[in-house]
Scaffold this active site. Structure first.
Site, PDB file in Angstrom:
ATOM      1  N   MET A  20       3.966   2.837   3.730  1.00  0.00           N
ATOM      2  CA  MET A  20       5.100   3.551   4.269  1.00  0.00           C
ATOM      3  C   MET A  20       4.769   5.018   4.338  1.00  0.00           C
ATOM      4  O   MET A  20       4.897   5.708   3.360  1.00  0.00           O
ATOM      5  CB  MET A  20       6.315   3.397   3.377  1.00  0.00           C
ATOM      6  CG  MET A  20       6.995   2.098   3.433  1.00  0.00           C
ATOM      7  SD  MET A  20       6.387   0.655   2.731  1.00  0.00           S
ATOM      8  CE  MET A  20       5.140   0.903   1.686  1.00  0.00           C
ATOM      9  N   VAL A  50       5.239   7.332  -3.552  1.00  0.00           N
ATOM     10  CA  VAL A  50       3.924   7.930  -3.785  1.00  0.00           C
ATOM     11  C   VAL A  50       2.936   6.877  -3.307  1.00  0.00           C
ATOM     12  O   VAL A  50       2.821   5.801  -3.901  1.00  0.00           O
ATOM     13  CB  VAL A  50       3.676   8.258  -5.263  1.00  0.00           C
ATOM     14  CG1 VAL A  50       2.325   8.956  -5.418  1.00  0.00           C
ATOM     15  CG2 VAL A  50       4.792   9.124  -5.832  1.00  0.00           C
ATOM     16  N   GLU A  51       2.224   7.168  -2.241  1.00  0.00           N
ATOM     17  CA  GLU A  51       1.313   6.184  -1.660  1.00  0.00           C
ATOM     18  C   GLU A  51      -0.133   6.583  -1.918  1.00  0.00           C
ATOM     19  O   GLU A  51      -0.506   7.737  -1.793  1.00  0.00           O
ATOM     20  CB  GLU A  51       1.557   6.072  -0.157  1.00  0.00           C
ATOM     21  CG  GLU A  51       2.978   5.625   0.161  1.00  0.00           C
ATOM     22  CD  GLU A  51       3.093   5.072   1.556  1.00  0.00           C
ATOM     23  OE1 GLU A  51       2.415   4.076   1.873  1.00  0.00           O
ATOM     24  OE2 GLU A  51       3.866   5.642   2.337  1.00  0.00           O
ATOM     25  N   GLY A  52      -0.933   5.592  -2.280  1.00  0.00           N
ATOM     26  CA  GLY A  52      -2.313   5.845  -2.637  1.00  0.00           C
ATOM     27  C   GLY A  52      -2.428   6.080  -4.136  1.00  0.00           C
ATOM     28  O   GLY A  52      -2.550   7.216  -4.586  1.00  0.00           O
ATOM     29  N   ASN A  71      -4.313  10.696  -7.080  1.00  0.00           N
ATOM     30  CA  ASN A  71      -3.389  11.322  -6.145  1.00  0.00           C
ATOM     31  C   ASN A  71      -2.658  12.441  -6.886  1.00  0.00           C
ATOM     32  O   ASN A  71      -2.015  12.186  -7.907  1.00  0.00           O
ATOM     33  CB  ASN A  71      -2.395  10.278  -5.627  1.00  0.00           C
ATOM     34  CG  ASN A  71      -1.464  10.821  -4.567  1.00  0.00           C
ATOM     35  OD1 ASN A  71      -0.988  11.933  -4.646  1.00  0.00           O
ATOM     36  ND2 ASN A  71      -1.190   9.997  -3.567  1.00  0.00           N
TER      37      ASN A  71
END
Length: 475
Positions: free
Chosen positions: A1, A85-87, A94
Site C-alpha cells: 500500500m 510502515v512499508e518495507g 526502515n
C-alpha cells in the site's frame, strides 16, 4: 500500500546560519509534513555542526504533518492519510519503522495478506478459495517474469513498458483482467499499492519495488490513538520549541499561511501568502506536493525555470515544468478502518483508487454510503446487515493543498527526470516524496528525500558548491 506522503521540509531547520544580522531568515520552508525532517544521528551531527536556526516554516493548514493526519470518527482517532510502515524486517532498517516501533512504540499490526484467497467475495458470498489461489499463483508467476524482464530494460526508460504490457507478454490477462476474481487479484497486487492501474504504471521502476527489496517484505498498520503523525511531532520537537504538553510553540512555525507566490533572484527570495503577508530569505525550500506544483496555487516569478536545459526549440526554457508535468499524482481514498485494529469500534474500511477515488470525492457521502452498503449486503446475503450510522470520506484530490495522495512512476521516465524534478532553480530548492527516486510514494521516501535536499542546499550555502548536475537522458 503505497502510503500518502506528507511532503514537507522540517529538517531544514538545522541549516547553518552563515550570514548573521541580516534581519531575515536564511531559509523559508514551505510546508510542514515529514519530508526531510531530521532524525538520524549522522544527519543530525552534520547539520548541527553547520549551526543553523535562521528558518521560517510556512504551513498552509492548521497543523503539521501534511498527509500524516488523524481524525476523530466513531469514537476513535483514525488515519485519513498515511497508515502503514512499508518495507520492514529486511536486511536494512526502515528509518520510519525504528521511530514507530522502538522510539515512540506506536501501536501497530502486521498486515498479513496470506489469506487473500479465503477472502475474495462475489455476489452471494465467498468465492472458491482453491480457484482464487490458482489465479493468485498465476499472477505471481507473471510478476516474477516481470521482475526478470524489468532487469533487462535500459535505465533511461527508452525500453520501458506498462505492467499491463508485461502481463500480456506473459500471456497473463492478455486483454486485461475481466473476471471478478482476476480483477480483485490484479487490484490487490497493483492498484492497492500504486493507486493507479497497471496500464499506466512503469514496469522498470515498479517491479520489483526498492522499498521491499531494500527494507523487507513486511508492512505494519499503525493504529495508535496518538496518530501516525506522532512521528512528525517527535521529529519536529528535536529542534522546534514545545510546551509541557508537547504542543509546538516555536515562533518560527507559522500555520494557516497559504503561499501563493515565490519570487527569486540572484540575491534572495520573496514569498507572498494569501493573507497578503510578505517574507524574504536567502533561500526557499518548496516541499509542496507534486499535485500542488502541477496546479496554479503557487506562482513562481520568474516562471520556472530561469534557463534552458534542452536542445529542442519547443522545449526551450521549460525543463523544470516538463519534469513536474511528466509525473502522475495518484489518488488513494480510505473510507474505513479495521475492527481488529480498533476493538469494539465497529468501523469498516473501504479502499478505492484512481478514477473511482475522483468519482467518489465529487458525489455526496450519502450516495457513497448507499453504494458501500449495497456491496456489503451482496457479500453477505444471509445476514441482516444494518445501515452504517456514519461515513468519513477523505478528499485528498479535491483539497487544493494536496491535489492527490502520492506520486507514481509513469512509463518511460528515469533518473534523468527525477534529477530534473529535484534540481534547484537558482535559490529555489525542491523536496518531497516525489523527488525520491527509489522510494517515491512512501513516508520513508519523503523523509530520506528531505535529507538529500537539505544536503544539496547546504552544499551551496556553506561550501559554495551550487552546481547541480543532471546527466543525459540516455547517458
Amino acid at each position: 500500500m503505497a502510503i500518502f506522503l506528507s511532503i514537507v521540509l522540517l529538517s531544514m531547520a538545522q541549516l547553518p546560519s552563515l550570514v548573521a544580522g541580516t534581519g531575515r531568515p536564511r531559509v523559508i520552508i514551505i510546508g510542514a509534513g515529514i519530508s526531510s525532517t531530521h532524525t538520524s544521528i549522522s544527519v543530525g551531527k552534520r547539520l548541527s555542526e553547520a549551526g543553523i536556526t535562521d528558518i521560517l516554516i510556512l504551513e498552509a493548514t492548521d497543523h503539521i504533518g501534511g498527509r500524516m493526519h488523524k481524525q476523530r470518527f466513531a469514537g476513535v482517532n483514525v488515519e485519513i492519510g498515511a497508515n502503514w510502515v512499508e518495507g520492514v524486517n529486511g536486511e536494512k532498517m526502515n528509518p520510519i519503522w525504528h521511530i514507530v516501533n522502538s522510539t515512540l512504540k506506536l501501536r501497530n499490526f502486521l498486515s498479513d495478506f496470506d489469506s487473500l484467497a479465503q477472502n475474495v467475495y462475489k455476489n452471494g458470498g465467498l468465492c472458491d478459495a482453491a480457484y482464487v489461489q490458482k489465479r493468485i499463483d498465476l499472477a505471481d508467476e507473471a510478476d516474477k517474469s516481470g521482475e526478470n524482464l524489468s532487469a533487462t530494460l535500459h535505465p533511461s526508460g527508452r525500453d520501458d513498458m506498462s505492467i499491463l504490457s508485461m502481463q500480456r507478454l506473459n500471456n497473463h490477462l492478455p486483454n486485461g483482467p475481466s473476471s471478478p476474481v482476476d480483477m480483485a487479484v490484479d487490484y490487490f497486487t497493483y492498484d492497492y499499492e500504486f493507486a493507479e492501474p497497471p496500464r499506466v504504471t512503469s514496469l522498470r521502476n515498479s517491479v520489483p519495488l526498492p522499498t521491499f527489496t531494500d527494507f523487507g517484505d513486511d508492512s505494519y498498520f499503525v493504529a495508535d490513538q496518538r496518530g501516525y503523525e506522532a512521528v512528525v511531532y517527535y521529529l519536529a520537537g528535536q529542534y522546534l520549541e514545545v510546551d509541557m504538553s508537547g504542543n509546538i510553540v516555536d515562533a518560527r512555525l507559522h500555520l494557516n499561511k497559504v503561499v501563493r507566490e515565490i519570487s527569486y533572484s540572484s540575491t534572495g527570495v520573496t514569498v507572498k501568502t494569501e493573507d497578503n503577508s510578505t517574507y524574504q530569505a536567502d533561500y526557499v525550500m518548496v516541499s509542496a506536493s507534486l499535485g500542488v506544483l502541477q496546479s496554479d496555487l503557487i506562482q513562481f516569478k520568474p516562471q520556472l525555470p530561469v534557463s534552458s536545459m534542452s536542445n529542442c526549440p519547443y522545449m526551450f526554457n521549460s525543463w523544470k515544468i516538463l519534469a513536474i508535468y511528466q509525473f502522475d499524482m495518484a489518488v488513494y481514498t480510505k473510507i474505513f478502518e479495521f475492527e481488529k485494529q480498533y476493538p469494539d469500534a465497529n468501523v469498516l474500511l473501504v479502499t478505492v483508487t484512481d478514477e473511482e477515488s475522483r468519482r467518489i470525492e465529487q458525489q455526496p457521502d450519502s450516495q457513497t454510503k448507499a453504494e458501500i452498503m449495497e456491496v456489503v449486503r451482496s457479500m453477505f446475503p444471509d445476514e441482516d446487515v444494518p445501515d452504517a450510522t456514519d461515513i468519513l470520506v477523505p478528499r485528498w484530490w479535491s483539497d487544493r493543498f494536496f491535489r492527490g495522495s502520492f506520486s507514481n512512476w509513469p512509463i518511460g521516465v528515469s533518473r534523468y527526470e527525477y534529477d530534473q524534478l529535484r534540481a534547484p532553480v537558482g535559490r529555489v530548492y525542491f523536496t518531497g516524496e516525489h523527488t525520491s527516486e527509489r522510494y517515491n510514494g512512501y513516508v520513508h521516501g519523503a523523509f530520506l528525500a528531505g535529507i538529500d535536499s537539505a544536503e544539496i542546499l547546504i552544499n551551496c550555502a556553506q561550501k559554495k558548491m551550487c552546481k547541480y548536475n543532471v546527466g543525459g537522458k540516455h547517458g
